[in-house]
Design a protein around this motif. Structure first.
Motif, PDB file in Angstrom:
ATOM      1  N   VAL A   1       0.832  -1.276   0.137  1.00  0.00           N
ATOM      2  CA  VAL A   1       0.034   0.118  -0.004  1.00  0.00           C
ATOM      3  C   VAL A   1       1.118   1.208   0.037  1.00  0.00           C
ATOM      4  CG1 VAL A   1      -1.628   1.380   1.311  1.00  0.00           C
ATOM      5  CG2 VAL A   1      -2.031  -1.066   1.339  1.00  0.00           C
ATOM      6  N   ILE A   2       1.924   1.237   0.875  1.00  0.00           N
ATOM      7  CA  ILE A   2       2.719   2.355   0.857  1.00  0.00           C
ATOM      8  C   ILE A   2       3.653   2.738  -0.258  1.00  0.00           C
ATOM      9  CG2 ILE A   2       4.752   3.405   2.247  1.00  0.00           C
ATOM     10  CD1 ILE A   2       3.763   2.058   4.736  1.00  0.00           C
ATOM     11  N   MET A   3       3.884   1.542  -1.012  1.00  0.00           N
ATOM     12  CA  MET A   3       4.767   1.789  -2.110  1.00  0.00           C
ATOM     13  C   MET A   3       3.568   2.317  -3.275  1.00  0.00           C
ATOM     14  SD  MET A   3       7.649   0.832  -1.286  1.00  0.00           S
ATOM     15  CE  MET A   3       8.460   0.786  -2.856  1.00  0.00           C
ATOM     16  N   VAL A   4       2.648   1.800  -3.284  1.00  0.00           N
ATOM     17  CA  VAL A   4       1.566   2.182  -4.384  1.00  0.00           C
ATOM     18  C   VAL A   4       1.306   3.764  -3.977  1.00  0.00           C
ATOM     19  CG1 VAL A   4      -0.698   2.113  -5.372  1.00  0.00           C
ATOM     20  CG2 VAL A   4       0.668  -0.003  -4.833  1.00  0.00           C
ATOM     21  N   LEU A   5       1.156   4.027  -2.782  1.00  0.00           N
ATOM     22  CA  LEU A   5       0.684   5.377  -2.626  1.00  0.00           C
ATOM     23  C   LEU A   5       1.852   6.383  -2.893  1.00  0.00           C
ATOM     24  CD1 LEU A   5      -1.168   5.342   0.737  1.00  0.00           C
ATOM     25  CD2 LEU A   5      -1.920   5.792  -1.345  1.00  0.00           C
ATOM     26  N   VAL A   6       3.108   6.009  -2.558  1.00  0.00           N
ATOM     27  CA  VAL A   6       4.151   6.771  -3.070  1.00  0.00           C
ATOM     28  C   VAL A   6       4.349   6.996  -4.303  1.00  0.00           C
ATOM     29  CG1 VAL A   6       6.908   7.059  -2.645  1.00  0.00           C
ATOM     30  CG2 VAL A   6       5.395   6.472  -0.716  1.00  0.00           C
ATOM     31  N   PHE A   7       4.114   5.963  -5.207  1.00  0.00           N
ATOM     32  CA  PHE A   7       4.511   6.319  -6.600  1.00  0.00           C
ATOM     33  C   PHE A   7       3.291   6.491  -7.386  1.00  0.00           C
ATOM     34  CE2 PHE A   7       8.045   3.430  -5.315  1.00  0.00           C
ATOM     35  CZ  PHE A   7       8.841   4.177  -5.679  1.00  0.00           C
ATOM     36  N   ARG A   8       2.134   6.259  -6.909  1.00  0.00           N
ATOM     37  CA  ARG A   8       0.983   6.803  -7.672  1.00  0.00           C
ATOM     38  C   ARG A   8      -0.169   7.063  -6.267  1.00  0.00           C
ATOM     39  NH1 ARG A   8      -0.478   6.023 -12.991  1.00  0.00           N
ATOM     40  NH2 ARG A   8      -2.713   6.637 -12.278  1.00  0.00           N
ATOM     41  N   PRO A   9      -0.185   8.205  -6.006  1.00  0.00           N
ATOM     42  CA  PRO A   9      -0.850   8.552  -4.755  1.00  0.00           C
ATOM     43  C   PRO A   9      -2.115   8.419  -4.798  1.00  0.00           C
ATOM     44  CG  PRO A   9       0.824  10.399  -5.386  1.00  0.00           C
ATOM     45  CD  PRO A   9       0.662   9.373  -6.378  1.00  0.00           C
ATOM     46  N   ALA A  10      -2.803   8.469  -6.181  1.00  0.00           N
ATOM     47  CA  ALA A  10      -4.479   8.366  -6.414  1.00  0.00           C
ATOM     48  C   ALA A  10      -4.537   7.010  -6.310  1.00  0.00           C
ATOM     49  CB  ALA A  10      -4.740   9.152  -7.255  1.00  0.00           C
ATOM     50  N   GLY A  11      -3.794   5.971  -6.466  1.00  0.00           N
ATOM     51  CA  GLY A  11      -4.154   4.647  -6.568  1.00  0.00           C
ATOM     52  C   GLY A  11      -3.791   4.263  -8.168  1.00  0.00           C
ATOM     53  N   LEU A  12      -3.823   2.883  -8.245  1.00  0.00           N
ATOM     54  CA  LEU A  12      -3.637   2.593  -9.741  1.00  0.00           C
ATOM     55  C   LEU A  12      -4.528   3.140 -10.725  1.00  0.00           C
ATOM     56  CD1 LEU A  12      -2.497  -1.121  -8.969  1.00  0.00           C
ATOM     57  CD2 LEU A  12      -1.077   0.731  -9.357  1.00  0.00           C
ATOM     58  N   PHE A  13      -6.054   3.054 -10.234  1.00  0.00           N
ATOM     59  CA  PHE A  13      -6.858   3.284 -11.160  1.00  0.00           C
ATOM     60  C   PHE A  13      -7.737   4.704 -10.886  1.00  0.00           C
ATOM     61  CE2 PHE A  13      -6.421  -1.081 -12.002  1.00  0.00           C
ATOM     62  CZ  PHE A  13      -6.899  -1.383 -13.225  1.00  0.00           C
ATOM     63  N   GLY A  14      -7.209   5.239  -9.785  1.00  0.00           N
ATOM     64  CA  GLY A  14      -7.609   6.605  -9.352  1.00  0.00           C
ATOM     65  C   GLY A  14      -7.223   7.693 -10.198  1.00  0.00           C
ATOM     66  N   ARG A  15      -8.312   8.444 -10.187  1.00  0.00           N
ATOM     67  CA  ARG A  15      -7.817   9.871 -11.051  1.00  0.00           C
ATOM     68  C   ARG A  15      -7.329  11.029 -10.109  1.00  0.00           C
ATOM     69  NH1 ARG A  15     -13.502  11.225 -13.414  1.00  0.00           N
ATOM     70  NH2 ARG A  15     -14.007   9.454 -11.625  1.00  0.00           N
ATOM     71  N   THR A  16      -6.341  11.535 -10.404  1.00  0.00           N
ATOM     72  CA  THR A  16      -5.715  12.836  -9.641  1.00  0.00           C
ATOM     73  C   THR A  16      -6.622  13.740  -9.655  1.00  0.00           C
ATOM     74  OG1 THR A  16      -3.482  11.669 -10.380  1.00  0.00           O
ATOM     75  CG2 THR A  16      -3.553  13.762  -9.024  1.00  0.00           C
ATOM     76  N   VAL A  17      -7.061  14.342  -8.277  1.00  0.00           N
ATOM     77  CA  VAL A  17      -7.958  15.500  -8.203  1.00  0.00           C
ATOM     78  C   VAL A  17      -7.027  16.576  -8.403  1.00  0.00           C
ATOM     79  CG1 VAL A  17      -9.626  16.324  -6.637  1.00  0.00           C
ATOM     80  CG2 VAL A  17      -9.178  14.192  -6.602  1.00  0.00           C
ATOM     81  N   VAL A  18      -7.479  17.304  -9.193  1.00  0.00           N
ATOM     82  CA  VAL A  18      -6.910  18.684  -9.525  1.00  0.00           C
ATOM     83  C   VAL A  18      -7.581  19.576  -8.515  1.00  0.00           C
ATOM     84  CG1 VAL A  18      -6.180  20.577 -11.024  1.00  0.00           C
ATOM     85  CG2 VAL A  18      -6.021  18.128 -11.826  1.00  0.00           C
ATOM     86  N   GLU A  19      -6.803  20.409  -7.599  1.00  0.00           N
ATOM     87  CA  GLU A  19      -7.692  21.394  -6.755  1.00  0.00           C
ATOM     88  C   GLU A  19      -7.878  22.519  -7.580  1.00  0.00           C
ATOM     89  OE1 GLU A  19      -6.621  22.084  -2.546  1.00  0.00           O
ATOM     90  OE2 GLU A  19      -5.096  20.628  -2.985  1.00  0.00           O
ATOM     91  N   LYS A  20      -8.965  23.056  -7.432  1.00  0.00           N
ATOM     92  CA  LYS A  20      -9.620  24.402  -7.864  1.00  0.00           C
ATOM     93  C   LYS A  20      -9.382  25.247  -6.798  1.00  0.00           C
ATOM     94  CE  LYS A  20     -12.828  21.685  -9.270  1.00  0.00           C
ATOM     95  NZ  LYS A  20     -14.120  21.074  -9.478  1.00  0.00           N
ATOM     96  N   VAL A  21      -8.746  26.509  -7.214  1.00  0.00           N
ATOM     97  CA  VAL A  21      -8.571  27.649  -6.176  1.00  0.00           C
ATOM     98  C   VAL A  21      -9.694  28.729  -6.251  1.00  0.00           C
ATOM     99  CG1 VAL A  21      -6.891  29.218  -5.431  1.00  0.00           C
ATOM    100  CG2 VAL A  21      -6.147  27.144  -6.402  1.00  0.00           C
TER     101      VAL A  21
END
Lengths: 306, 379
Positions: free
Chosen positions: A286-306
């Motif tokens: 889990v920690i390896m996956v989170l470090v290299f792909r913080p949103a998970g293998l199939f997760g979409r990276t959330v882009v923060e709106k300001v």
């Protein structure tokens, strides 16, 4: 050799199917509520206790032997009741954190898991002790060239596949599913379309908890025993699987479960006393996956709106 | 009322109440003191002017307040009349206060949910205990060394926080805690589930901490040694927390808590301050772990479970996030209460769970909310 490989393969799929049923709940709830329901593992593991109580009640009332009938009834009651327990937790606690910072909901649900575990311990007769949980089916099935495999594995895999298929059908082909997805996309827009988010939240909690309950029954049946604090382990594994796949992604949860179950099986088969370290290896993954792909293998990276 | 009088009265009343609470045998007395505490608290809720007056009095006579506090703390074991169980409870409360203050840097100041404080505590305890048993290292050398080891682990734990946030970060910390517990439980050189037995008591200038203190004809039970040690540790923790809170680091943490993105836009190195919060937490927890290990002389993995971390978290939430006094009050309440209400001790964990949920719903800022930072003026 081929027999053992098949045996391990089935083992892997059984574990993977069990984890997936619990992981799906984490992903579904996160997708819709945007809140981590950390006590989901404990909710799932309430099911075996309800099943045990129901079976004992039936046997006590009819003085019959433990049969397929009472077992089936116990499981059915357990799955439905677990669904309602999920809804109850939402009504009592979780809905109060809809607009609060995510961290507060997280801490509250961790505490909720503790409360659930302790309630089982105090309310269930002899709650601190491990309770034997009956194997749902005991027979062995002979495949092709004389290889024997436990029927339980086949049953667990079949039911999990069926449950996942029904879940996907409900989510993608029914009006309820459309509403759930609408609320998950945008709560306020859904409300403008005359969808009541509250009712959708209740439905989501019911579905996720009931599916988790099936997973809990398999979890207990696979281990042969169930104890009040199994929920934390089931919850950590299920949540890890959902995170590895990417929270909010249904197929990600399944892939994540299969990955963690695979790691689990390989370690138990190759390292002596490997079972003692199973969580260690799962978490390293889990920690390896989170470090290299913080949103998970199939997760979409959330882009923060300001 | 004169501010001077307020300061003296508050400190003496608090000390007397704590003494009564510790010595009370009957649970009705315990409940009575609690009701009194609740009533006082309710009164301050209704009349904020009273609270303000007390706070102002303490600010005005700060030095005097500290001196009286130190004198009371030193004299306290004597006031307990050699009741070693009461001193034992006090030591536990002091150690948990330090742990809660350690977690407060993260949960309170920077809004990082760290479920691994119990693990850092365990790492500190094990590092020093193994050093003492295997290499005969003295307590005074083991103390800084184990804090260093715990800090290194704290940095390691903080590293994934570069990439993860909120729930994901919480999972990493939970995973870390569970992994540490499982490894301690399974390794052979840590004694496995049996733990480490026979950790030698420290000694100072030829005085062994396992023997009673004899001074001017007054004799204190041997626990008093550790009482003074852990009280000293708490003082160090308070000074550290105070300094950090009013430094740029404390400000940066608060900025992180308010809005991480905005903090980054202001040029705050978000990652560094997060990792720093983990390291400071681990450092203090390692200290506390060492003192605990040498005090009880026996540790096992079960002293450092996930539940310990949740207990510490409960203390911070109940006491008041980012309020030093509040966190200490929370730690004292939640350490002493279950011990004093022995009849209900079976329901202790349930009680913790329910208390966390109730506080998060009803009073998320805790008993003593963070006071506004004051700049300029006389402070």
């Amino acid at each position: 050799m081929a027999g053992e490989l098949l045996q391990q393969g089935l083992n892997w799929l059984t574990l993977g199917a069990t984890y997936a049923l619990i992981a799906l709940g984490f992903s579904l709830l996160f997708g819709v509520l945007k809140v981590i329901h950390f006590s989901h593992g404990d909710v799932s593991l309430v099911a075996p206790f309800i099943a045990l109580a129901t079976i004992q009640g039936v046997i006590g009332a009819t003085s019959a032997e433990l049969g397929a009938g009472s077992l089936l009834l116990g499981c059915a009651v357990a799955i439905i009741m677990t669904g309602f327990i999920g809804v109850l937790l939402d009504v009592l606690v979780i809905q109060r954190f809809r607009t609060a910072p995510a961290m507060m909901a997280l801490v509250a649900t961790v505490a909720l898991g503790i409360v659930l575990r302790e309630l089982i311990r105090h309310l269930f007769p002899n709650g601190s002790n491990p309770h034997a949980f009956p194997q749902l089916v005991q027979s062995q099935v002979t495949l092709g060239d004389g290889i024997q495999v436990p029927a339980f594995s086949l049953l667990a895999i079949a039911i999990s596949v069926a449950a996942v298929a029904i879940l996907f059908f409900v989510l993608h082909r029914t009006r309820l599913g459309m509403r759930i997805r609408a609320v998950s996309q945008d709560r306020d827009a859904a409300r403008l379309m005359a969808i009541d988010p509250r009712r959708i939240f209740f439905a989501t909690f019911f579905i996720a908890s009931a599916v988790g309950g099936i997973g809990g029954l398999f979890f207990a049946s696979y281990a042969g025993v169930v104890r009040f604090d199994f929920g934390i382990q089931a919850g950590l594994i299920g949540f890890s699987a959902a995170v590895v796949g990417g929270l909010g992604s249904m197929s990600g949860a399944i892939v994540g479960s299969l990955l963690i179950a695979g790691l689990d099986t390989v370690i138990q088969a190759t390292i002596p006393n490997g079972a003692a370290y199973r969580l260690v290896f799962a978490f390293v993954l889990v920690i390896m996956v989170l470090v290299f792909r913080p949103a998970g293998l199939f997760g979409r990276t959330v882009v923060e709106k300001v | 009322m004169a501010p001077l009088f307020i300061v003296i009265a508050v400190e003496f009343i608090a000390a007397a109440a704590l003494r009564q609470f510790l010595l009370a045998e009957d649970w009705r007395v315990v409940v009575g003191i609690l009701v009194l505490f609740g009533a006082l608290f309710g009164l301050m809720q209704l009349r904020p002017a009273i609270e303000q007056k007390i706070a102002d009095a303490f600010r005005e006579h700060r030095r005097l307040a500290v001196i009286i506090g130190v004198v009371l703390a030193i004299g306290f074991p004597a006031a307990l009349g050699g009741n070693s169980y009461a001193i034992h409870l006090l030591i536990l409360a002091l150690i948990y206060s330090v742990l809660a203050l350690a977690l407060n840097f993260q949960l309170g100041s920077a809004n990082i949910p760290n479920f691994a404080t119990g693990a850092s505590y365990g790492i500190g305890a094990y590092a020093s205990a193994l050093l003492a048993i295997n290499y005969g290292v003295s307590f005074w050398v083991a103390l800084p060394f184990s804090a260093l080891v715990a800090t290194l682990f704290g940095f390691a734990l903080g590293l994934p926080s570069m990439r993860t946030r909120e729930s994901y970060l919480a999972l990493v910390t939970i995973a870390f805690g569970v992994v540490v517990h499982q490894l301690l439980n399974n390794f052979e050189w840590t004694g496995g589930p049996n733990g480490v037995v026979g950790i030698p008591a420290p000694s100072l200038f030829g005085h062994s901490f396992s023997s009673p203190i004899k001074l001017f004809g007054l004799s204190l039970p041997s626990q008093a040694n550790f009482y003074f040690l852990s009280a000293l540790l708490l003082v160090i923790a308070i000074v550290t927390a105070n300094r950090l809170h009013s430094s740029r680091i404390g400000l940066a943490w608060n900025a992180l808590r308010a809005d991480e993105l905005a903090a980054r836009c202001q040029g705050i190195n978000v990652v560094w301050y997060k990792v720093l919060a983990f390291a400071v937490d681990a450092f203090l927890a390692g200290f506390a772990g060492t003192i605990y290990a040498f005090y009880v002389s026996f540790i096992s993995p079960d002293n450092f479970t996930f539940l310990v971390s949740v207990t510490i978290m409960t203390m911070v939430i109940v006491g008041g996030m980012d309020n030093i006094l509040g966190v200490i009050v929370g730690a004292f309440l939640l350490t002493l209460l279950p011990e004093k209400l022995r009849a209900f001790s079976d329901y202790r964990i349930l009680f913790f769970g329910v208390v966390v949920i109730l506080f998060l719903i009803i009073r998320p800022q805790g008993l003593f909310p963070q006071r506004l930072r004051r700049y300029g003026g006389d402070s």
